[in-house]
Design an enzyme around this catalytic site. Structure first.
Site, PDB file in Angstrom:
ATOM      1  N   GLY A  59       0.837  -1.205   0.000  1.00 30.68           N
ATOM      2  CA  GLY A  59       0.000   0.000   0.000  1.00 30.68           C
ATOM      3  C   GLY A  59       0.867   1.248   0.000  1.00 30.68           C
ATOM      4  O   GLY A  59       1.284   1.760   1.039  1.00 30.68           O
ATOM      5  N   SER A  65       4.505   7.044   2.873  1.00 28.23           N
ATOM      6  CA  SER A  65       5.125   6.076   3.789  1.00 28.23           C
ATOM      7  C   SER A  65       6.370   5.457   3.151  1.00 28.23           C
ATOM      8  O   SER A  65       7.312   5.078   3.854  1.00 28.23           O
ATOM      9  CB  SER A  65       4.120   4.991   4.177  1.00 28.23           C
ATOM     10  N   ASP A  84       2.022  -1.907  -4.840  1.00 28.73           N
ATOM     11  CA  ASP A  84       0.705  -1.285  -5.024  1.00 28.73           C
ATOM     12  C   ASP A  84       0.262  -1.526  -6.474  1.00 28.73           C
ATOM     13  O   ASP A  84       1.099  -1.483  -7.373  1.00 28.73           O
ATOM     14  CB  ASP A  84       0.779   0.235  -4.757  1.00 28.73           C
ATOM     15  N   GLY A  88      -5.817   2.394  -6.405  1.00 28.36           N
ATOM     16  CA  GLY A  88      -6.575   2.833  -5.235  1.00 28.36           C
ATOM     17  C   GLY A  88      -7.397   1.728  -4.604  1.00 28.36           C
ATOM     18  O   GLY A  88      -7.784   0.760  -5.267  1.00 28.36           O
ATOM     19  N   ASP A 154      -0.435  -1.687   4.790  1.00 26.30           N
ATOM     20  CA  ASP A 154      -1.275  -0.487   4.730  1.00 26.30           C
ATOM     21  C   ASP A 154      -2.009  -0.456   3.381  1.00 26.30           C
ATOM     22  O   ASP A 154      -2.108   0.566   2.738  1.00 26.30           O
ATOM     23  CB  ASP A 154      -0.390   0.762   4.902  1.00 26.30           C
ATOM     24  N   HIS A 157      -8.279  -1.595   3.140  1.00 27.24           N
ATOM     25  CA  HIS A 157      -8.704  -1.733   4.529  1.00 27.24           C
ATOM     26  C   HIS A 157     -10.042  -2.457   4.687  1.00 27.24           C
ATOM     27  O   HIS A 157     -10.553  -2.598   5.784  1.00 27.24           O
ATOM     28  CB  HIS A 157      -8.781  -0.357   5.204  1.00 27.24           C
ATOM     29  N   HIS A 182      -0.823  -0.462   9.800  1.00 18.95           N
ATOM     30  CA  HIS A 182      -1.316   0.909   9.943  1.00 18.95           C
ATOM     31  C   HIS A 182      -2.832   0.944  10.089  1.00 18.95           C
ATOM     32  O   HIS A 182      -3.517   0.010   9.695  1.00 18.95           O
ATOM     33  CB  HIS A 182      -0.897   1.760   8.724  1.00 18.95           C
ATOM     34  N   ASP A 183      -3.327   2.030  10.656  1.00 12.23           N
ATOM     35  CA  ASP A 183      -4.762   2.263  10.834  1.00 12.23           C
ATOM     36  C   ASP A 183      -5.424   1.255  11.763  1.00 12.23           C
ATOM     37  O   ASP A 183      -6.533   0.776  11.495  1.00 12.23           O
ATOM     38  CB  ASP A 183      -5.471   2.339   9.470  1.00 12.23           C
TER      39      ASP A 183
HETATM   40  N1  SAH Z   1       0.867   4.052   2.729  1.00 12.93           N
HETATM   41  C1  SAH Z   1       0.205   5.087   1.963  1.00 12.93           C
HETATM   42  C2  SAH Z   1      -1.299   4.928   1.915  1.00 12.93           C
HETATM   43  C3  SAH Z   1      -1.767   3.663   1.271  1.00 12.93           C
HETATM   44  S1  SAH Z   1      -3.465   3.744   0.769  1.00 12.93           S
HETATM   45  C4  SAH Z   1       0.605   6.486   2.479  1.00 12.93           C
HETATM   46  O1  SAH Z   1       1.533   6.586   3.277  1.00 12.93           O
HETATM   47  O2  SAH Z   1       0.006   7.459   2.064  1.00 12.93           O
HETATM   48  C5  SAH Z   1      -3.755   2.091   0.328  1.00 12.93           C
HETATM   49  C6  SAH Z   1      -3.125   1.658  -0.983  1.00 12.93           C
HETATM   50  O3  SAH Z   1      -3.298   0.250  -1.108  1.00 12.93           O
HETATM   51  C7  SAH Z   1      -3.744   2.278  -2.251  1.00 12.93           C
HETATM   52  O4  SAH Z   1      -2.766   2.983  -2.974  1.00 12.93           O
HETATM   53  C8  SAH Z   1      -4.266   1.065  -3.039  1.00 12.93           C
HETATM   54  O5  SAH Z   1      -4.066   1.169  -4.442  1.00 12.93           O
HETATM   55  C9  SAH Z   1      -3.456  -0.079  -2.470  1.00 12.93           C
HETATM   56  N2  SAH Z   1      -4.094  -1.378  -2.584  1.00 12.93           N
HETATM   57  C10 SAH Z   1      -5.310  -1.731  -2.109  1.00 12.93           C
HETATM   58  N3  SAH Z   1      -5.571  -3.015  -2.362  1.00 12.93           N
HETATM   59  C11 SAH Z   1      -4.477  -3.498  -3.032  1.00 12.93           C
HETATM   60  C12 SAH Z   1      -4.135  -4.784  -3.576  1.00 12.93           C
HETATM   61  N4  SAH Z   1      -4.950  -5.807  -3.475  1.00 12.93           N
HETATM   62  N5  SAH Z   1      -2.952  -4.903  -4.201  1.00 12.93           N
HETATM   63  C13 SAH Z   1      -2.100  -3.848  -4.311  1.00 12.93           C
HETATM   64  N6  SAH Z   1      -2.364  -2.629  -3.800  1.00 12.93           N
HETATM   65  C14 SAH Z   1      -3.540  -2.452  -3.170  1.00 12.93           C
HETATM   66 MG    MG Z   2      -2.855   3.942   6.353  1.00 17.48          MG
END
Ligand code: SAH
Ligand code: MG
Length: 230
Positions: A59, A65, A84, A88, A154, A157, A182-183
């Site tokens: 993520g 991050s 990632d 999104g 992360d 969610h 996270h979260d």
């Molecule tokens: N760590 C980041 C926030 C991550 S948001 C920060 O510091 O801002 C969550 C991310 O997880 C998104 O970009 C989304 O595209 C990715 N994501 C969600 N499900 C996913 C999956 N199955 N495989 C790969 N990426 C995924």
């Molecule tokens: Mg997060």
């Protein structure tokens, strides 16, 4: 006169501060205090490694991050794989709470954070310590072989993506090494359940113990090898 050691330490601290400034400037969902805590956890994970430490981030979004973790990778000679699909999570889509219209690709109409992620990493000068891996995290997890010194979860969610990441990635964390989530919100009023449930499951398994927290960031250390069936 400053000793060579002091000078080197000053230079490293300066570089870390510079990287934190890049992280703060990047779009994303990582408060500075939690990012700093993540950096310290990762630096510890990378520092006592005999060869090259391996970190995984699940993520990445626009690389916020990634820069905190990449700073720790650079400081310790580790390599960070930042995973990632860049389209999104559910909660980032139009009409949801964490949407940002600026990251929508005008041609496809889909979210595409990869150009933003790349700009963040290039601006920070972290290309030597960070490898972007573009694709579905659970597909990548099922082909992964290298034991991890630090895994930061992360990603999505929602119930399904969060558990898929936990089941797919937690077993790759080596004994004595770290898993960060996270979260994690113990109080449902503060945020969604799944990350908190993963954290509870990790502790209940007896495989992990608590090893630090900051805000919604939880750091766990693996004390027992993963059980075969999950
Ligand atoms: N760590 C980041 C926030 C991550 S948001 C920060 O510091 O801002 C969550 C991310 O997880 C998104 O970009 C989304 O595209 C990715 N994501 C969600 N499900 C996913 C999956 N199955 N495989 C790969 N990426 C995924
Ligand atoms: Mg997060």
């Amino acid at each position: 006169m400053m000793s060579a050691d002091n000078e080197r330490r000053d230079e490293m601290e300066h570089r870390t501060e510079q990287l934190f400034a890049h992280a703060r400037a990047a779009k994303g969902f990582m408060p500075d205090d939690e990012g700093t805590a993540l950096f310290h956890a990762a630096r510890r994970a990378g520092s006592d490694h005999p060869t090259t430490g391996t970190f995984v981030e699940v993520g990445a979004w626009c690389g916020k991050s990634t820069v905190y973790l990449g700073a720790a990778a650079e400081a310790t000679g580790a390599l960070l794989f930042s995973i990632d699909h860049h389209h999104g999570s559910e909660e980032n889509q139009r009409g949801w709470e964490h949407h940002d219209d600026e990251v929508v690709d005008r041609t496809t109409g889909r979210i595409d954070t990869l150009p933003f992620w790349r700009r963040t990493i290039d601006a920070a000068g972290l290309g030597g310590s960070v490898v972007g891996v573009v694709g579905n995290s659970s597909a990548i997890a099922s082909h992964w072989q290298t034991p991890l010194d630090l895994c930061f979860i992360d990603g999505g969610h929602g119930e399904e993506p969060a558990w898929a990441d936990f089941r797919g990635w937690a077993p790759h964390v080596a004994v004595g090494r770290w898993l960060a989530i996270h979260d994690v919100f113990p109080n449902p009023a503060d945020g969604g359940r799944p990350p908190y449930e993963l954290w509870c499951a990790a502790l209940a398994s007896g495989e992990f113990v608590e090893d630090g927290e900051c805000g919604s960031l939880r750091v766990l250390r693996r004390v027992e090898p993963p059980t075969e069936v999950r």
